[in-house]
Design an enzyme around this catalytic site. Structure first.
Site, PDB file in Angstrom:
ATOM      1  N   ARG A 187      -9.772  -6.354  11.791  1.00 32.21           N
ATOM      2  CA  ARG A 187      -9.808  -5.688  10.486  1.00 32.21           C
ATOM      3  C   ARG A 187      -9.402  -4.241  10.669  1.00 32.21           C
ATOM      4  O   ARG A 187      -9.870  -3.563  11.586  1.00 32.21           O
ATOM      5  CB  ARG A 187     -11.225  -5.758   9.900  1.00 32.21           C
ATOM      6  CG  ARG A 187     -11.388  -5.069   8.547  1.00 32.21           C
ATOM      7  CD  ARG A 187     -12.837  -5.158   8.076  1.00 32.21           C
ATOM      8  NE  ARG A 187     -13.052  -4.385   6.867  1.00 32.21           N
ATOM      9  CZ  ARG A 187     -12.886  -4.843   5.629  1.00 32.21           C
ATOM     10  NH1 ARG A 187     -12.489  -6.095   5.453  1.00 32.21           N
ATOM     11  NH2 ARG A 187     -13.095  -4.076   4.579  1.00 32.21           N
ATOM     12  N   MET A 225      -5.902  -1.099   6.257  1.00 34.62           N
ATOM     13  CA  MET A 225      -5.138  -1.649   5.146  1.00 34.62           C
ATOM     14  C   MET A 225      -5.439  -3.112   4.869  1.00 34.62           C
ATOM     15  O   MET A 225      -5.284  -3.570   3.740  1.00 34.62           O
ATOM     16  CB  MET A 225      -3.638  -1.499   5.426  1.00 34.62           C
ATOM     17  CG  MET A 225      -3.139  -0.077   5.403  1.00 34.62           C
ATOM     18  SD  MET A 225      -3.365   0.717   3.795  1.00 34.62           S
ATOM     19  CE  MET A 225      -2.345  -0.327   2.782  1.00 34.62           C
ATOM     20  N   GLY A 226      -5.845  -3.856   5.888  1.00 37.62           N
ATOM     21  CA  GLY A 226      -6.047  -5.273   5.659  1.00 37.62           C
ATOM     22  C   GLY A 226      -6.800  -5.935   6.805  1.00 37.62           C
ATOM     23  O   GLY A 226      -7.162  -5.302   7.797  1.00 37.62           O
ATOM     24  N   VAL A 228      -6.785  -9.394   9.439  1.00 34.33           N
ATOM     25  CA  VAL A 228      -5.906 -10.399  10.044  1.00 34.33           C
ATOM     26  C   VAL A 228      -6.729 -11.626  10.402  1.00 34.33           C
ATOM     27  O   VAL A 228      -7.801 -11.515  11.017  1.00 34.33           O
ATOM     28  CB  VAL A 228      -5.200  -9.850  11.299  1.00 34.33           C
ATOM     29  CG1 VAL A 228      -4.272 -10.911  11.891  1.00 34.33           C
ATOM     30  CG2 VAL A 228      -4.409  -8.601  10.955  1.00 34.33           C
ATOM     31  N   LYS A 236      -2.161 -11.722   7.513  1.00 32.01           N
ATOM     32  CA  LYS A 236      -2.730 -10.405   7.188  1.00 32.01           C
ATOM     33  C   LYS A 236      -2.916 -10.326   5.675  1.00 32.01           C
ATOM     34  O   LYS A 236      -1.973 -10.494   4.904  1.00 32.01           O
ATOM     35  CB  LYS A 236      -1.814  -9.268   7.657  1.00 32.01           C
ATOM     36  CG  LYS A 236      -2.303  -7.905   7.194  1.00 32.01           C
ATOM     37  CD  LYS A 236      -1.421  -6.773   7.676  1.00 32.01           C
ATOM     38  CE  LYS A 236      -1.790  -6.329   9.056  1.00 32.01           C
ATOM     39  NZ  LYS A 236      -3.080  -5.624   9.118  1.00 32.01           N
ATOM     40  N   ASP A 278       0.822   5.158  12.369  1.00 32.11           N
ATOM     41  CA  ASP A 278      -0.522   4.793  12.816  1.00 32.11           C
ATOM     42  C   ASP A 278      -0.483   4.164  14.203  1.00 32.11           C
ATOM     43  O   ASP A 278      -1.128   3.147  14.452  1.00 32.11           O
ATOM     44  CB  ASP A 278      -1.178   3.842  11.813  1.00 32.11           C
ATOM     45  CG  ASP A 278      -2.692   3.758  12.003  1.00 32.11           C
ATOM     46  OD1 ASP A 278      -3.277   2.740  11.578  1.00 32.11           O
ATOM     47  OD2 ASP A 278      -3.284   4.687  12.585  1.00 32.11           O
TER      48      ASP A 278
END
Length: 617
Positions: free
Chosen positions: A35, A38-39, A41, A56, A148
């Site tokens: 985690r 943004m999301g 998996v 995702k 990132d």
């Protein structure tokens, strides 16, 4: 060996996740892999054939922001357009509410974060970061900045027992969803990870690939010394340290770091962009040169603890999916009804290509028609715009301005030509000709009704008024698709079959756009159709969504608000003089320029009601 796309400390108990056990598309979510910001998996298993993929899913609280969902969609397509073997592949996507998701390759291996905590030998970590540099350079050339980078997002895949690890960069483009001037402030999202963030990124300044070079420098520092360059606690303290404090030399932390490697790491961490390596390939070359110099000299002191048993990776033959530089003339229809423009195709990949232009860029997600001019003749495909590179970005990134497209409707002949070009050929070898069936008369009657409107807007294609309500649009799309799908089993000529596929693509695209209120509102805004925007508001478009869409619209049409303002002032003058009909006309002209201006929409609707309630003379 762990088979996760994210580090274990990012995970929580599976039983707390309501999505586990549910089905997205053809995949059932069986286990959570990680985690992030943004999301989340998940490991997904195909319900019919059992194949395994990573799924995702965008966080629920972010799915409410149209700009984030749109850019999630665009960046996912851009990743495949890059086509680099060291970037995780994305095979499918669904940007529809309530939970947009991506279908990605499932990787078995460990993240680079599994190696942090103690110094790692340079001959282990430098080849790993070299592969990451190649992936990032390919992305930077196409105007994509990761933003990132951290050890969690550099994944080491063991392709065979005893084989060296192969690098896959994860979450590529996901951080690019958020822009310093975009809606992320409303969504409460911080771009990137503070411990790895460049000074310019933390200050919300304009970024280029050197921001990723800085993040790689932080990772290199951590690999070489076993710790981060700054040990301050808290987000604010970390950001201030990266902006203002020189990092201690790696050799002062761990004496086993060689002088050449120390120098490369410190230069990559320079506060000033001009003092940093100019691109990821320059950093890669410097790291490899430093490693070679280190290996020629006396060996460094051994680390206090042995690193994990990971051998240095070897360079593999470039994947056939890698984009190939070309110089091909192309004719491009940028919008329905427009004359073709002559552009140059400068890169091709199996899934799309990049077109250089000094003119106005087409809108993101718009459909364009691309015709390649080959020696054997012209070949045409319908494409979707998935990447924009403005002149300002091109100057920063050292590339030509233009836009990337992905093929959505390409003939077998067109695909064969692309394959030939990717293999170094000319693309001039035609497909073997087959017997051509005659035209189907009944099909021709139906197709002719669409042919004349094929290059027009969605409403014209579907023969609908621009203020049609949602139910009317759904019914029309359902009927049109039913009729068109019914033609597939008929003995069509090749020209009819090609036209049918083009029409089906356009009708599906029109349906997907016009039956989704946020997508339709943006489409209507770009079309200058304020009555369509009114229909979206009646169908449930919220004020928050409208305001977010308008911000994105004004980025694309920066002069719209100023031009509309002239019409608004004109309408105000007419209204004060009691000339309500003329005021309505002036406001309509303003709304045609800036259809998402909520205050103007409200004023226009109130005035129209007042005008309709007046007694007839």
């Amino acid at each position: 060996m762990e088979d996760e796309h994210n580090s274990p400390d990012m995970m929580t108990a599976d039983e707390e996740d309501p999505l586990l056990g549910t089905q997205l598309g053809s995949f059932r979510l069986v286990r959570r892999l990680g985690r992030g910001g943004m999301g989340t998996v998940y490991l997904g298993e195909h319900v019919s054939i059992g194949s395994r993929m990573a799924v995702k899913v965008l966080h629920e609280h972010l799915a409410a922001y149209p700009e984030l969902v749109q850019r999630f969609h665009a960046e996912a397509r851009a990743v495949n357009l890059i086509g680099h073997e060291n970037i995780v592949s994305i095979f499918d996507l669904n940007s529809a509410p309530p939970r947009p998701y991506l279908i990605m390759e499932y990787l078995e291996g460990v993240p680079l974060s599994s190696m942090v905590g103690t110094p790692v030998k340079a001959e282990v970590w430098i080849p790993i970061l070299s592969q990451a540099c190649e992936a990032l350079h390919a992305a930077h050339l196409r105007g994509i900045v990761h933003r990132d980078l951290k050890p969690d997002n550099i994944f080491l895949v063991q392709r065979a027992k005893g084989a060296p690890p192969f690098v896959k960069v994860l979450d590529f483009g996901i951080a690019k969803l958020i822009d310093g001037a975009g809606p992320q402030t409303q969504a409460g999202i911080i771009v990137g990870t503070p411990e790895y963030m460049s000074p310019e990124q933390s200050r919300s300044l304009r970024l280029d690939g050197r921001a990723d070079v800085y993040s790689l420098g932080v990772i290199a520092y951590q690999m070489a010394t076993g710790r981060l360059p700054f040990m301050e606690e808290g987000t604010a303290a970390q950001l201030v340290a990266h902006q203002t404090i020189p990092p201690p030399p790696p050799r002062s932390i761990y004496a086993g770091v060689s002088i050449p490697v120390d120098a490369v790491i410190l230069r990559s961490l320079a506060k000033s962009l001009t003092d940093r390596y100019e691109n990821a390939l320059a950093l890669k070359a410097a790291l490899e040169a430093a490693l070679a110099e280190e290996l020629r000299g006396p060996p460094p002191e051994p680390p206090p603890a042995p690193p994990p048993p990971v051998a240095s990776p070897v360079r593999e033959t470039p994947s056939r999916r890698r984009a190939r530089p070309v110089e091909l003339p192309a004719r491009v229809v940028l919008r329905p009804g427009a004359q073709p423009e002559r552009l140059v195709c400068s890169d091709i990949a199996r899934g799309g290509l990049f077109l250089r232009t000094q003119g106005e860029l087409p809108p993101l997600f718009s459909r364009v028609q691309v015709t390649l001019e080959l020696g054997r003749g012209a070949l045409t495909a319908n494409c979707e715009v998935v990447r924009l590179v403005t002149p300002e970005q091109a100057l920063l990134w050292g590339m030509a301005p233009g836009f990337g497209v992905q093929f959505v409707d390409a003939s077998a002949d067109f695909k064969a030509a692309i394959d030939q070009l990717l293999k170094g050929g000319t693309g001039n070898t035609p497909q073997v000709a087959v017997a051509e069936p005659s035209k189907d008369v009944e099909a021709e009657v139906l197709l002719e009704g669409f042919r004349t409107n094929l290059q027009k807007d969605h409403y014209s294609l579907l023969s609908l008024p621009q203020d049609a309500n949602l139910e009317t649009i759904r019914t029309r799309v359902r009927v049109a698709l039913g009729e068109l799908e019914g033609l597939k089993g008929r003995p069509l000529s090749s020209s009819q079959r090609a036209l049918l596929e083009s029409v089906l693509t356009r009708v599906r695209d029109a349906g997907e756009t016009l039956t989704n209120v946020t997508r339709r509102a943006m489409y209507d805004a770009l079309l200058g159709n304020f009555r369509g925007v009114e229909s979206c508001l009646s169908a449930g478009l919220t004020v928050t969504q409208l305001e977010a869409l308008r911000k994105d619209f004004l980025v694309r049409r920066p002069n719209a608000a100023g031009t509309a303002r002239v019409h608004i002032l004109t309408g105000n003058a007419y209204e004060k003089n009691g000339q309500l009909a003329r005021a309505v006309e002036a406001y309509e002209r303003g709304l045609a320029v800036d259809p998402l201006d909520l205050a103007l929409l409200q004023r226009y609707r109130a005035l129209r009601r007042a005008l309709s309630s007046r007694p007839s003379p």
